[in-house]
Design an enzyme around this catalytic site. Structure first.
Site, PDB file in Angstrom:
ATOM      1  N   ASP A 242      35.345 -25.697 -40.955  1.00 13.20           N
ATOM      2  CA  ASP A 242      34.489 -26.513 -41.825  1.00 13.20           C
ATOM      3  C   ASP A 242      35.005 -27.960 -41.920  1.00 13.20           C
ATOM      4  O   ASP A 242      34.275 -28.841 -42.378  1.00 13.20           O
ATOM      5  CB  ASP A 242      34.502 -25.929 -43.249  1.00 13.20           C
TER       6      ASP A 242
ATOM      7  N   GLN B 266      32.620 -19.929 -48.233  1.00 15.29           N
ATOM      8  CA  GLN B 266      31.332 -20.496 -48.641  1.00 15.29           C
ATOM      9  C   GLN B 266      31.459 -21.141 -50.022  1.00 15.29           C
ATOM     10  O   GLN B 266      31.984 -20.536 -50.954  1.00 15.29           O
ATOM     11  CB  GLN B 266      30.270 -19.382 -48.655  1.00 15.29           C
TER      12      GLN B 266
ATOM     13  N   LYS C 165      24.713 -17.296 -40.711  1.00 20.15           N
ATOM     14  CA  LYS C 165      25.918 -17.601 -39.929  1.00 20.15           C
ATOM     15  C   LYS C 165      26.374 -16.378 -39.153  1.00 20.15           C
ATOM     16  O   LYS C 165      26.710 -16.466 -37.963  1.00 20.15           O
ATOM     17  CB  LYS C 165      27.048 -18.076 -40.860  1.00 20.15           C
TER      18      LYS C 165
END
Ligand code: GUN
Length: 298
Positions: free
Chosen positions: A121, A98, A54
């Site tokens: 997200d 994460q 990422k």
């Protein structure tokens, strides 16, 4: 083999190029780069690979990347404090924590701390509610990537029968909402569904997101259907060598029956980070109140 292979790797490359062009325009208009903060707690090797990837792709698109690593035994309060700081930081447009988190942390409480306007997200309750009620917000990256591949392959989805196999908050549920928004007739199937093969056989669009290697077989598929395989399962190679990556769909069999199918790897997988970068750029445009270029990033 009769099915067309849906090349997610190529589509993701194209999307990243469009994000990079819009990121440059954003920097010129706003006088700063769009920024993504990624938080990793602990040392899960798969998560470390994702986070590194990422960071690299964020920089390659001309955006700023802020990486925060906390030790596995960090307190939840420390993490919540970091999220509060990122929420207030004008250089940070998107925040990604994460998952999975270490067992002593409560995921729901951590996700709830993220400002919904930075929730790239799409995991907060606010984002899920916005998607369900048709308001502007952030959509989880993997299902949105699946939808982009489907629209690129089929054009208008309206009236099609879609079966989503899997009901997770990250893939199955938002996928169903997205397909409903496109006027599909949507069924969510799961481990307790009776006669799953018969349910899947009705579908013009099959989304497989169950996490069981090769579960969906050729005789479950209506001839010509479009099959999107979200599964990423590591299984031992038949020659006893390295582990092999396979999806939830029995690719060899299903590709004889389907009209189009995503491979694993090279299908849905590469879309997730590309959509994350797209969501981050949209967050930056909304946060900086410059024109939002959602159509250029479809
Ligand atoms: N862990 C595995 N996939 C994801 C993802 O898309 N987002 C986050 N935050 N964690 C993940």
């Amino acid at each position: 083999m009769s099915a067309a292979i849906i090349d997610g790797k190529a589509f993701a490359e194209g999307l990243r190029a469009r994000v990079a062009a819009e990121a440059a325009a954003f920097e010129a208009a706003a006088g700063r780069k769009a920024g993504l903060a990624v938080v990793l707690v602990g040392e899960d090797p798969a998560s470390e690979v994702y986070v590194r990837s990422k960071g690299r792709q964020t920089l390659a698109c001309g955006m700023a990347s802020f990486e925060h690593k906390l030790p596995a035994n960090a307190s939840e309060d420390l993490l919540l404090g970091l999220i509060a700081q990122l929420n207030g930081d004008p250089a940070v447009d998107g925040i990604l924590v994460q998952l999975p988190l270490p067992p002593h942390m409560e995921e729901a409480r951590v996700i709830a701390a993220i400002d919904p306007d930075k929730d790239v997200d799409g995991f907060t309750v606010a984002s899920a509610g916005r998607l369900a009620t048709g308001l502007d917000g952030f959509v989880p990256c993997t299902p949105l990537g699946c939808l982009m591949l489907l629209k690129n392959q089929l054009g208008d989805l309206s009236g099609l029968d879609a079966v989503v196999v899997g009901r997770s908050n990250i893939v199955g549920k938002p996928m169903a909402q997205l397909l409903l928004r496109e006027s599909c007739t949507v069924t969510i199937a799961h481990s307790r569904t009776r006669d799953l093969p018969a349910v899947v056989r009705r579908a013009d669009i099959v989304i497989a997101a169950v996490g069981r290697a090769g579960m969906i077989k050729a005789d479950w598929i209506k001839p010509g259907a479009t099959v999107i395989d979200v599964g990423i399962n590591r299984i031992p190679a038949t020659d006893g060598g390295k582990m092999r990556l396979v999806g939830d769909v029995d690719f060899a069999g299903v590709s004889e029956v389907a009209g189009a199918i995503t491979p694993v790897p090279g299908g849905v997988g590469p879309m997730t980070i590309a959509v994350l970068l797209r969501n981050t750029l949209l967050a930056a445009q909304r946060n900086a109140k410059v024109p939002v270029t959602e159509d250029a990033l479809a």
